[in-house]
Design an enzyme around this catalytic site. Structure first.
Site, PDB file in Angstrom:
ATOM      1  N   ASP A  32      -1.942 -22.380  24.787  1.00  0.00           N
ATOM      2  CA  ASP A  32      -3.171 -21.878  24.174  1.00  0.00           C
ATOM      3  C   ASP A  32      -4.348 -22.780  24.530  1.00  0.00           C
ATOM      4  O   ASP A  32      -5.455 -22.314  24.762  1.00  0.00           O
ATOM      5  CB  ASP A  32      -3.027 -21.824  22.651  1.00  0.00           C
ATOM      6  N   TYR A  35      -5.581 -22.097  27.916  1.00  0.00           N
ATOM      7  CA  TYR A  35      -6.308 -20.843  27.915  1.00  0.00           C
ATOM      8  C   TYR A  35      -7.716 -21.048  27.342  1.00  0.00           C
ATOM      9  O   TYR A  35      -8.708 -20.580  27.898  1.00  0.00           O
ATOM     10  CB  TYR A  35      -5.550 -19.795  27.096  1.00  0.00           C
ATOM     11  N   ASP A  36      -7.772 -21.777  26.239  1.00  0.00           N
ATOM     12  CA  ASP A  36      -9.076 -22.047  25.621  1.00  0.00           C
ATOM     13  C   ASP A  36     -10.012 -22.739  26.597  1.00  0.00           C
ATOM     14  O   ASP A  36     -11.202 -22.465  26.642  1.00  0.00           O
ATOM     15  CB  ASP A  36      -8.922 -22.914  24.363  1.00  0.00           C
ATOM     16  N   LEU A  82       0.236  17.003  17.258  1.00  0.00           N
ATOM     17  CA  LEU A  82       1.663  17.246  17.491  1.00  0.00           C
ATOM     18  C   LEU A  82       2.220  18.173  16.434  1.00  0.00           C
ATOM     19  O   LEU A  82       1.797  18.154  15.276  1.00  0.00           O
ATOM     20  CB  LEU A  82       2.432  15.918  17.428  1.00  0.00           C
ATOM     21  N   GLU A 113       9.484   7.660  20.916  1.00  0.00           N
ATOM     22  CA  GLU A 113       8.592   6.519  20.647  1.00  0.00           C
ATOM     23  C   GLU A 113       8.289   6.484  19.160  1.00  0.00           C
ATOM     24  O   GLU A 113       8.261   7.520  18.525  1.00  0.00           O
ATOM     25  CB  GLU A 113       7.234   6.718  21.357  1.00  0.00           C
ATOM     26  N   LYS A 115       6.013   6.702  16.026  1.00  0.00           N
ATOM     27  CA  LYS A 115       4.711   7.332  15.809  1.00  0.00           C
ATOM     28  C   LYS A 115       3.869   6.365  14.992  1.00  0.00           C
ATOM     29  O   LYS A 115       4.119   6.145  13.806  1.00  0.00           O
ATOM     30  CB  LYS A 115       4.893   8.662  15.072  1.00  0.00           C
ATOM     31  N   ASP A 117       1.040   4.756  12.850  1.00  0.00           N
ATOM     32  CA  ASP A 117       0.185   5.330  11.820  1.00  0.00           C
ATOM     33  C   ASP A 117      -1.173   4.641  11.864  1.00  0.00           C
ATOM     34  O   ASP A 117      -1.419   3.661  11.169  1.00  0.00           O
ATOM     35  CB  ASP A 117       0.838   5.153  10.445  1.00  0.00           C
ATOM     36  N   ARG A 136     -10.711  10.796  18.200  1.00  0.00           N
ATOM     37  CA  ARG A 136     -10.265  12.131  18.573  1.00  0.00           C
ATOM     38  C   ARG A 136     -11.294  13.193  18.191  1.00  0.00           C
ATOM     39  O   ARG A 136     -11.455  14.190  18.878  1.00  0.00           O
ATOM     40  CB  ARG A 136      -8.941  12.418  17.861  1.00  0.00           C
ATOM     41  N   GLU A 177      -3.079   4.498  20.068  1.00  0.00           N
ATOM     42  CA  GLU A 177      -3.299   4.449  18.634  1.00  0.00           C
ATOM     43  C   GLU A 177      -3.807   3.060  18.277  1.00  0.00           C
ATOM     44  O   GLU A 177      -3.164   2.056  18.584  1.00  0.00           O
ATOM     45  CB  GLU A 177      -1.959   4.722  17.921  1.00  0.00           C
ATOM     46  N   TYR A 229      -0.062   5.391  24.454  1.00  0.00           N
ATOM     47  CA  TYR A 229       1.097   6.272  24.521  1.00  0.00           C
ATOM     48  C   TYR A 229       0.917   7.455  25.467  1.00  0.00           C
ATOM     49  O   TYR A 229       1.746   8.359  25.508  1.00  0.00           O
ATOM     50  CB  TYR A 229       1.487   6.771  23.132  1.00  0.00           C
ATOM     51  N   LYS A 318       8.774  13.595  11.407  1.00  0.00           N
ATOM     52  CA  LYS A 318       8.086  12.840  10.356  1.00  0.00           C
ATOM     53  C   LYS A 318       9.095  12.228   9.383  1.00  0.00           C
ATOM     54  O   LYS A 318      10.014  12.898   8.920  1.00  0.00           O
ATOM     55  CB  LYS A 318       7.132  13.773   9.586  1.00  0.00           C
ATOM     56  N   CYS A 412      -6.088 -14.040 -22.887  1.00  0.00           N
ATOM     57  CA  CYS A 412      -4.861 -14.040 -22.097  1.00  0.00           C
ATOM     58  C   CYS A 412      -3.708 -13.511 -22.950  1.00  0.00           C
ATOM     59  O   CYS A 412      -3.482 -14.005 -24.058  1.00  0.00           O
ATOM     60  CB  CYS A 412      -4.555 -15.457 -21.609  1.00  0.00           C
ATOM     61  N   CYS A 415      -1.108 -16.766 -23.363  1.00  0.00           N
ATOM     62  CA  CYS A 415      -1.426 -17.983 -24.115  1.00  0.00           C
ATOM     63  C   CYS A 415      -2.607 -17.807 -25.070  1.00  0.00           C
ATOM     64  O   CYS A 415      -2.948 -18.717 -25.813  1.00  0.00           O
ATOM     65  CB  CYS A 415      -1.689 -19.150 -23.165  1.00  0.00           C
ATOM     66  N   CYS A 430      -7.456 -16.479 -16.518  1.00  0.00           N
ATOM     67  CA  CYS A 430      -7.114 -17.300 -17.667  1.00  0.00           C
ATOM     68  C   CYS A 430      -7.359 -18.739 -17.220  1.00  0.00           C
ATOM     69  O   CYS A 430      -6.735 -19.201 -16.271  1.00  0.00           O
ATOM     70  CB  CYS A 430      -5.646 -17.099 -18.040  1.00  0.00           C
ATOM     71  N   CYS A 435      -1.094 -22.505 -19.008  1.00  0.00           N
ATOM     72  CA  CYS A 435      -0.610 -21.215 -19.519  1.00  0.00           C
ATOM     73  C   CYS A 435       0.803 -20.968 -18.980  1.00  0.00           C
ATOM     74  O   CYS A 435       1.031 -21.036 -17.773  1.00  0.00           O
ATOM     75  CB  CYS A 435      -1.554 -20.097 -19.078  1.00  0.00           C
TER      76      CYS A 435
HETATM   77  S1  IVH Z   1       1.490  11.675  21.690  1.00  0.00           S
HETATM   78  C1  IVH Z   1      -0.422  15.701  22.848  1.00  0.00           C
HETATM   79  N1  IVH Z   1       2.640   9.471  20.898  1.00  0.00           N
HETATM   80  O1  IVH Z   1      -0.020  11.172  16.344  1.00  0.00           O
HETATM   81  C2  IVH Z   1       0.209  14.702  21.995  1.00  0.00           C
HETATM   82  N2  IVH Z   1       0.968  10.424  19.518  1.00  0.00           N
HETATM   83  O2  IVH Z   1      -0.280  14.196  15.463  1.00  0.00           O
HETATM   84  C3  IVH Z   1      -0.464  13.418  22.052  1.00  0.00           C
HETATM   85  N3  IVH Z   1       0.488   9.157  17.500  1.00  0.00           N
HETATM   86  O3  IVH Z   1      -3.215  12.150  17.309  1.00  0.00           O
HETATM   87  C4  IVH Z   1       0.078  12.478  21.084  1.00  0.00           C
HETATM   88  N4  IVH Z   1       1.912   7.525  17.883  1.00  0.00           N
HETATM   89  O4  IVH Z   1      -2.804   9.669  17.120  1.00  0.00           O
HETATM   90  C5  IVH Z   1       1.735  10.422  20.616  1.00  0.00           C
HETATM   91  N5  IVH Z   1       3.715   7.496  20.336  1.00  0.00           N
HETATM   92  C6  IVH Z   1       2.809   8.436  20.057  1.00  0.00           C
HETATM   93  C7  IVH Z   1       2.010   8.401  18.893  1.00  0.00           C
HETATM   94  C8  IVH Z   1       1.108   9.421  18.653  1.00  0.00           C
HETATM   95  C9  IVH Z   1       0.989   8.006  17.054  1.00  0.00           C
HETATM   96  C10 IVH Z   1      -0.543   9.959  16.801  1.00  0.00           C
HETATM   97  C11 IVH Z   1      -1.702  10.321  17.667  1.00  0.00           C
HETATM   98  C12 IVH Z   1      -1.895  11.793  17.544  1.00  0.00           C
HETATM   99  C13 IVH Z   1      -1.042  12.139  16.377  1.00  0.00           C
HETATM  100  C14 IVH Z   1      -0.449  13.501  16.617  1.00  0.00           C
END
Ligand code: IVH
Length: 677
Positions: A32, A35-36, A82, A113, A115, A117, A136, A177, A229, A318, A412, A415, A430, A435
């Site tokens: 590191d 790199y710095d 999706l 893969e 998904k 969030d 999007r 994502e 992705y 899901k 509190c 106490c 408190c 306490c």
């Molecule tokens: S593929 C045409 N791969 O899920 C499909 N999406 O409901 C393109 N997401 O808007 C999506 N992980 O934001 C894909 N490994 C993954 C993902 C992923 C999260 C999200 C993405 C998309 C939503 C689809």
């Protein structure tokens, strides 16, 4: 004149190369500090020659001014969503649909893969340079969030060709994502609470809120991350498979979730892997809400085509929701180790993603008022990773008139001391450090995993020890005798011996652990690590000055003030003195242990107890480094489940091979296993 230009170009190339090794391949080549130094040289040159600063310079991640509003960016190809599947049958139905369209003429493989969030983002690279990034939006037109995305360190500002077979295209729309790790989310919310700001409900909202920020300087302070992705338009290149595309993205410096992306030719294995991901989800450092199953062959994807809003070649499986509906039985408050009073909701027990939840935090009075949460309310409760469950919202349509508004107490509950709200603070406290609730919480923190890690000593035993007045503070733990322990409920010879052993063992600790165990406000494990690295020695830490603290990257005025105020309190210093008198010794003067210092590790296969990045973190925490390929300079090969050809190679080279258990033992021996503890 040209010399400096050339030097600058070389330097930028070099920094990009190391960014890629560090952020995207988990395989840094230089320290590191080195790199710095490179980075500082870059800044120096650019300071002298502002005319040479280009938008693709690694220095240009920061500094853009806030804007009035977002401009719009059309996507060259729509960003689809999706189709969802919620159980095994829906995965099988998806496979049947796919095969029907392909008429069983083609063998199709699936990629699975996680998904992520977070928030979908499209990054456009022209001749390798990041020129725009957008959300999007409605799928056709998104919001221009370029300056914000540029602050994410794992997003390269320039793509570099590193493999002959993967030239950088003239134009590519990369999709990924943006997300926030759970640890970063927790820290952010803690900070927001202490500043009187509303908390984010979950990491996804935090990520989305950070990216849809008009002021990129705020985005920069949020620890965001990106997994790519897929791609929209790509000029010139033809890939055979989705996996080829992902590998090309990675080769150019983009980050993909490699360790969790799997290819299958058999549907049963697809389903099994989806299930496994669901099981492992709570152990991941980030939130995933499902698994995405994609047809791997791109010609077959084309054949399958898309419906109006989603492609026919992919399915989002899901996972079970992490939110459930239940009722609040009553609300009361809890006293934390710093005296902070937190309102807590007692719930009708409800199972969320495999765990029974009967309590949820309400954070503070303002949050209760903002969400208008009352006793007897029907509420949506959420559990995220290992985070304490929280109430997301009230379902007001279910109100019956029997709801009761909660009043914060003025004294509190433990106490009886009058509660205080200090100037400039949101938290009610408190003020009585003696306490019993605070003493108890401090002790529980002291023995916890990330702190002194006294195995077998939990809340119940601490409660008994306090109730029977066998201990009053942490240092007393080290004075306990077997005869004392035997007086406790449910403790017999063997467990008493074990407990004494763990207490004794915990005396050998590390400076970061010790600092963390003190329970200084705003000093979590991460900050304790930084402090340990800065001071390396308890005596030096005890004489820390505000100025020194502020010079540590990531330590701001709030933390510095808190540390100084803790250290200037004579009672705290006496407390530390008494602990040290009990014979606490620091195993390693640096937070990165000595034992693995300089040792090169390669991990192959899957580890059951940690992800690749956690393994890497654990290795680095102990002074070692992680490499991606086995060579004669490799010291250890860690072989998880289903190891690849690396195992064979390591055998041939006579390199020490550790299975997961041996690896964990080694880490335990050297000190810190996990950051999150
Ligand atoms: S593929 C045409 N791969 O899920 C499909 N999406 O409901 C393109 N997401 O808007 C999506 N992980 O934001 C894909 N490994 C993954 C993902 C992923 C999260 C999200 C993405 C998309 C939503 C689809």
């Amino acid at each position: 004149m040209d010399d400096i230009r050339q030097e600058l170009e070389k330097l930028k190339e070099n920094i990009r190369y190391h960014n890629q090794r560090y952020y995207n391949l988990d395989d840094p080549e230089i320290s590191d500090a080195e790199y710095d130094r490179l980075f500082r040289t870059l800044l120096d040159i650019e300071k002298r020659r502002p005319d040479l600063v280009t938008p693709d310079s690694p220095s240009q991640r920061v500094g853009a001014e806030p804007r009035e509003s977002f401009s719009q960016v059309p996507h060259r190809r729509p960003m689809l969503s999706l189709e969802n599947g919620f159980d095994e049958k829906e995965i099988r139905d998806f496979d049947v649909r796919v095969r029907k369209i392909l008429k069983d003429l083609y063998a199709c493989n699936y990629i699975v893969e996680p998904k992520m969030d977070g928030l979908a983002v499209e990054m456009v690279y022209e001749r390798g340079v990041l020129v725009s990034a957008s959300t999007r939006g409605d799928g056709y037109v998104g919001e221009n969030v370029t300056p914000n995305i540029r602050t994410i360190r794992t997003v390269p500002l320039k793509l570099i060709q590193r493999q002959e077979e993967h030239p950088v295209p003239d134009l590519i729309e990369v999709r990924g994502e943006a997300y926030m790790e759970i640890a970063a989310f927790n820290e952010l919310n803690k900070l927001r609470l202490s500043q009187g700001l509303p908390v984010f409900a979950n990491p996804r909202n935090a990520a989305a809120g950070s990216i849809r920020q008009l002021d990129p300087r705020i985005t920069r302070e949020r620890r965001l991350n990106m997994f790519c992705y897929g791609a929209g338009e790509v000029s010139g290149l033809k890939f055979k498979t989705h996996m080829d595309l992902l590998n090309a993205l990675q080769s150019w410096g983009l980050r993909i979730n490699k360790p969790y992306i799997r290819e299958f030719s058999n549907l049963d294995n697809v389903i099994e892997y989806c299930r496994r991901l669901e099981q492992e989800r709570s152990g991941l450092p980030y939130e995933i809400d499902g698994a995405v199953i994609k047809v791997n062959e791109l010609v077959l994807q084309e054949r399958l085509g898309e419906k109006s809003r989603s492609p026919r070649w992919a399915l989002a499986f899901k996972f079970k929701p992490t939110q459930e509906t239940t009722r609040i039985i009553k609300i009361d408050v809890q006293v934390g180790r710093t005296g902070a009073i937190t309102p807590v909701a007692w719930l009708e027990p409800v199972e969320i993603a495999g765990v029974t939840v009967s309590r949820a935090t309400l954070h503070n009075k303002e949050e209760i008022e903002k969400k208008d949460i009352r006793e007897n309310d029907t509420v949506v409760v959420q559990r995220a990773g290992d985070v304490i469950p929280e109430v997301v919202k009230v379902i007001t349509s279910k109100r019956t008139g029997n709801e009761k508004v909660f009043q914060m107490p003025s004294n509190c509950p433990v106490c009886g001391t009058k509660l205080e709200k200090r100037q400039g603070e949101v938290v009610i406290r408190c003020p009585n450090k003696g306490c019993p609730a605070q003493v108890r919480a401090r002790l529980i923190h002291f023995v916890s995993k990330g702190a002194m890690d006294i195995e077998g000593l939990g809340e119940k035993i601490i409660g008994q020890l306090l109730d029977r007045e066998m201990i009053r503070e942490a240092a007393d733990l080290f004075k306990l005798k077997k005869t004392d322990l035997l007086k406790l409920d449910k403790i017999e010879q063997k467990s008493a011996d074990n407990l004494l052993k763990s207490i004794e063992k915990s005396k050998k600790t590390t400076l970061p652990r010790f600092i963390y165990s003190l329970g200084i406000r705003h000093v979590g494990e991460h900050i304790a690590d930084l402090l340990g690295a800065r001071y390396r020695d308890i005596e030096k830490f005890l004489t820390a000055t505000e100025e020194e603290l502020l010079s540590v990257k990531e330590i701001g005025p709030q933390i510095a003030e808190s540390v100084i105020s803790y250290l200037s309190d004579i009672e705290n210093r006496d407390h530390i003195g008494r602990l040290l008198d009990e014979g606490i010794v620091f195993q390693d003067s640096s937070p990165r242990g000595e034992l693995l210092a300089g040792k090169a590790f390669v991990v192959t296969g899957t580890l059951g107890s940690m992800s690749r990045s956690e393994a890497k973190e654990a290795i680095e925490r102990n002074g070692g480094r992680m490499a991606s390929a086995v060579s004669s300079s490799t010291d250890y090969l860690v072989a998880g489940e289903a190891p690849g050809s690396k195992l064979q190679k390591a055998r041939e080279l006579g390199i020490a091979i550790l299975d997961e258990k041996k690896f964990l033992d080694l880490l335990k021996e050297t000190g810190r296993l996990k950051n999150g503890g």
